[in-house]
Scaffold this active site. Structure first.
Site, mmCIF file in Angstrom:
data_model
loop_
_atom_site.group_PDB
_atom_site.id
_atom_site.type_symbol
_atom_site.label_atom_id
_atom_site.label_comp_id
_atom_site.label_asym_id
_atom_site.label_seq_id
_atom_site.Cartn_x
_atom_site.Cartn_y
_atom_site.Cartn_z
ATOM 1 N N HIS A 59 14.092 7.504 11.781
ATOM 2 C CA HIS A 59 12.950 6.580 11.652
ATOM 3 C C HIS A 59 11.623 7.309 11.940
ATOM 4 O O HIS A 59 10.940 7.008 12.919
ATOM 5 C CB HIS A 59 13.117 5.367 12.575
ATOM 6 C CG HIS A 59 12.295 4.190 12.126
ATOM 7 N ND1 HIS A 59 12.672 2.888 12.323
ATOM 8 C CD2 HIS A 59 11.104 4.114 11.468
ATOM 9 C CE1 HIS A 59 11.755 2.063 11.835
ATOM 10 N NE2 HIS A 59 10.786 2.802 11.302
ATOM 11 N N ILE A 60 11.294 8.235 11.048
ATOM 12 C CA ILE A 60 10.113 9.088 11.264
ATOM 13 C C ILE A 60 9.041 8.879 10.197
ATOM 14 O O ILE A 60 8.219 9.765 9.964
ATOM 15 C CB ILE A 60 10.505 10.587 11.296
ATOM 16 C CG1 ILE A 60 11.267 10.984 10.004
ATOM 17 C CG2 ILE A 60 11.320 10.920 12.534
ATOM 18 C CD1 ILE A 60 11.358 12.494 9.792
ATOM 19 N N GLY A 61 9.057 7.709 9.556
ATOM 20 C CA GLY A 61 8.107 7.468 8.458
ATOM 21 C C GLY A 61 6.686 7.893 8.770
ATOM 22 O O GLY A 61 6.032 8.560 7.974
ATOM 23 N N SER A 62 6.181 7.508 9.926
ATOM 24 C CA SER A 62 4.774 7.801 10.254
ATOM 25 C C SER A 62 4.647 8.917 11.282
ATOM 26 O O SER A 62 3.572 9.131 11.842
ATOM 27 C CB SER A 62 4.117 6.531 10.796
ATOM 28 O OG SER A 62 4.849 6.070 11.915
ATOM 29 N N GLU A 118 19.485 1.131 15.594
ATOM 30 C CA GLU A 118 18.763 2.370 15.929
ATOM 31 C C GLU A 118 18.651 2.515 17.431
ATOM 32 O O GLU A 118 18.347 1.533 18.101
ATOM 33 C CB GLU A 118 17.370 2.350 15.286
ATOM 34 C CG GLU A 118 17.445 2.402 13.769
ATOM 35 C CD GLU A 118 16.084 2.365 13.076
ATOM 36 O OE1 GLU A 118 15.051 2.408 13.766
ATOM 37 O OE2 GLU A 118 16.074 2.303 11.839
ATOM 38 N N ASP A 151 15.779 6.695 6.302
ATOM 39 C CA ASP A 151 14.935 6.857 7.485
ATOM 40 C C ASP A 151 15.269 5.796 8.520
ATOM 41 O O ASP A 151 14.889 5.915 9.676
ATOM 42 C CB ASP A 151 13.457 6.715 7.065
ATOM 43 C CG ASP A 151 12.494 6.926 8.219
ATOM 44 O OD1 ASP A 151 12.771 7.802 9.071
ATOM 45 O OD2 ASP A 151 11.455 6.228 8.285
ATOM 46 N N SER A 178 12.226 1.347 4.833
ATOM 47 C CA SER A 178 11.665 0.075 5.307
ATOM 48 C C SER A 178 12.231 -0.273 6.680
ATOM 49 O O SER A 178 11.743 0.207 7.702
ATOM 50 C CB SER A 178 11.929 -1.024 4.282
ATOM 51 O OG SER A 178 13.314 -1.247 4.110
ATOM 52 N N ARG A 179 13.298 -1.036 6.699
ATOM 53 C CA ARG A 179 14.013 -1.354 7.935
ATOM 54 C C ARG A 179 15.500 -1.379 7.598
ATOM 55 O O ARG A 179 15.884 -1.764 6.483
ATOM 56 C CB ARG A 179 13.598 -2.732 8.474
ATOM 57 C CG ARG A 179 12.215 -2.774 9.100
ATOM 58 C CD ARG A 179 12.133 -1.980 10.396
ATOM 59 N NE ARG A 179 10.843 -2.050 11.048
ATOM 60 C CZ ARG A 179 9.844 -1.168 10.872
ATOM 61 N NH1 ARG A 179 9.997 -0.153 10.038
ATOM 62 N NH2 ARG A 179 8.720 -1.294 11.539
ATOM 63 N N THR A 224 10.139 -2.563 1.306
ATOM 64 C CA THR A 224 9.676 -3.908 1.652
ATOM 65 C C THR A 224 9.708 -4.156 3.161
ATOM 66 O O THR A 224 10.574 -3.613 3.842
ATOM 67 C CB THR A 224 10.571 -4.939 0.920
ATOM 68 O OG1 THR A 224 10.161 -6.229 1.272
ATOM 69 C CG2 THR A 224 12.027 -4.786 1.293
ATOM 70 N N ARG A 253 0.827 -1.225 0.000
ATOM 71 C CA ARG A 253 0.000 0.000 0.000
ATOM 72 C C ARG A 253 0.853 1.264 0.000
ATOM 73 O O ARG A 253 0.556 2.237 -0.687
ATOM 74 C CB ARG A 253 -0.932 0.002 1.218
ATOM 75 C CG ARG A 253 -2.115 -0.935 1.101
ATOM 76 C CD ARG A 253 -2.884 -0.907 2.405
ATOM 77 N NE ARG A 253 -1.934 -1.156 3.489
ATOM 78 C CZ ARG A 253 -1.670 -2.355 3.986
ATOM 79 N NH1 ARG A 253 -2.312 -3.402 3.547
ATOM 80 N NH2 ARG A 253 -0.769 -2.510 4.942
ATOM 81 N N ILE A 254 1.954 1.238 0.788
ATOM 82 C CA ILE A 254 2.802 2.443 0.839
ATOM 83 C C ILE A 254 3.519 2.612 -0.505
ATOM 84 O O ILE A 254 3.615 3.725 -1.041
ATOM 85 C CB ILE A 254 3.812 2.368 2.005
ATOM 86 C CG1 ILE A 254 3.066 2.217 3.333
ATOM 87 C CG2 ILE A 254 4.693 3.623 2.027
ATOM 88 C CD1 ILE A 254 3.949 1.984 4.549
HETATM 89 C C1 DGY Z 1 6.148 1.327 10.966
HETATM 90 O O1 DGY Z 1 5.073 1.698 11.451
HETATM 91 O O2 DGY Z 1 6.488 0.151 10.968
HETATM 92 C C2 DGY Z 1 7.039 2.299 10.278
HETATM 93 O O3 DGY Z 1 8.361 2.016 10.496
HETATM 94 C C3 DGY Z 1 6.662 3.714 10.543
HETATM 95 O O4 DGY Z 1 7.676 4.603 10.352
#
Ligand code: DGY
Length: 323
Positions: free
Chosen positions: A289-292, A270, A265, A240-241, A212, A159-160
């Site tokens: 790590h600020i994706g969301s 971390e 990110d 992702s990670r 992924t 989805r992302i």
């Molecule tokens: C998550 O929610 O897994 C993501 O890493 C958000 O940044």
């Protein structure tokens, strides 16, 4: 008696009120991640654990043995690589995550990294603020790369990935390539995305976005061989990670100018160590790590995790079951 839920993630009054209607809520109120020994003590008699990727540590056999009443563990994140899903299945504990509500926010971040790396925003911001912009500044030295009308390769078209593809196609007139376990005919139709193998994607993309989830199959999916396949002008983005990339290989690729830059990110370790060579590179944009990480999205994720927890503890099927 209401079922006990232990919460390691800082929740708003609204989320707490929602949880408290059906559960007896106990919370970790310290900063950052709860110490493991305290967590194990606190959850020994709970039925629900409400946690996140960075406040509750890993969910493993030890934790599950220590909390025999657990029925549900909800994470406020879409990624759940901190869960040992096999062990959770063995102990018949339901796991839940928070997909969908964060898709657009993470896609925004991926695009921020694409734009800021390509146009050298962070580097040039520093340049201006440090007083280096003078009348004799050579304008050519500030040149970056075009994002519009270039080719974007997305590894992981969930989805992302689709939200990133939409921005690329309709906002920036980009050609979109993607590599995924399964073909996504809808993404092909909607965004003109072209399915290809990993090698072709790496060879032809101006921007390679890694989106992924981290699984045994995607662990270090990008390493020395993959960086060598990329264009020398390519920009690598990881949202992702950290463990989906061989970080040493990334450092080498940047040092040897095998690729142009990177927007990151996520990191292997971390918080990233301050002496990590990536942090010294002007062509690397690094964020923690600020994706969301917007207030609105994090609240939506927190509420979704609460809905999942309450669903299980009131005998219903959660929205986002992962085990
Ligand atoms: C998550 O929610 O897994 C993501 O890493 C958000 O940044």
């Amino acid at each position: 008696m209401k079922p006990k839920v232990y919460v390691t993630y800082p929740i708003s009054n609204e989320v707490e009120a929602f949880l408290s209607k059906s559960c007896d809520v106990q919370k970790w109120e310290g900063d950052g991640e709860i110490p493991r020994d305290l967590l194990l003590k606190e959850i020994s008699d709970v039925e629900g654990l409400y946690t996140s990727r960075n406040t509750g540590g890993v969910v493993d056999e030890e934790l599950l043995i220590n909390a025999p009443n657990l029925k549900v563990i909800s994470t406020v994140s879409v990624g759940y690589n901190h869960f040992d899903v096999e062990a959770m299945n063995k102990h018949e504990v339901i796991g839940t995550n928070t997909p969908e509500v964060l898709d657009e926010t993470v896609a925004d971040l991926a695009f921020s990294l694409i734009l800021s790396t390509a146009r050298r925003i962070v580097e040039l911001d520093r340049y201006v603020k440090e007083g280096n912009w003078q009348s004799d500044t050579k304008y050519q030295e500030t040149y970056g790369k075009d994002v519009h009308s270039s080719t974007l390769g997305i590894i992981g078209m969930g989805r992302i990935g689709e939200a990133i593809a939409r921005r690329a196609k309709f906002g920036f007139n980009m050609d979109v390539l993607y590599y995924n376990r399964n073909r996504k005919p809808e993404a092909e139709e909607k965004f003109g995305a072209e399915y290809c193998d990993l090698e072709s994607l790496l060879t032809h993309s101006d921007f390679v976005v890694l989106m992924t989830p981290l699984t045994p199959e995607t662990f270090q999916i990008i390493g020395a061989k993959e960086f060598k396949l990329m264009k020398e002008s390519a920009i690598f983005i990881n949202v992702s990670r950290g463990q989906t990339v061989d970080e040493n290989a990334l450092i080498q690729a940047l040092e040897n100018k095998e690729i142009y830059g990177a927007g990151l990110d996520v990191f292997e370790l971390e918080p990233v160590e301050v002496d990590n060579p990536l942090l010294k590179m002007p062509n690397v944009v690094a964020v923690p790590h600020i994706g969301s990480a917007t207030a609105r999205t994090e609240e939506a994720m927190a509420m979704r995790a609460a809905e999942n927890t309450v669903a299980v503890l009131t005998g219903k099927e959660p929205i986002d079951r992962i085990s």
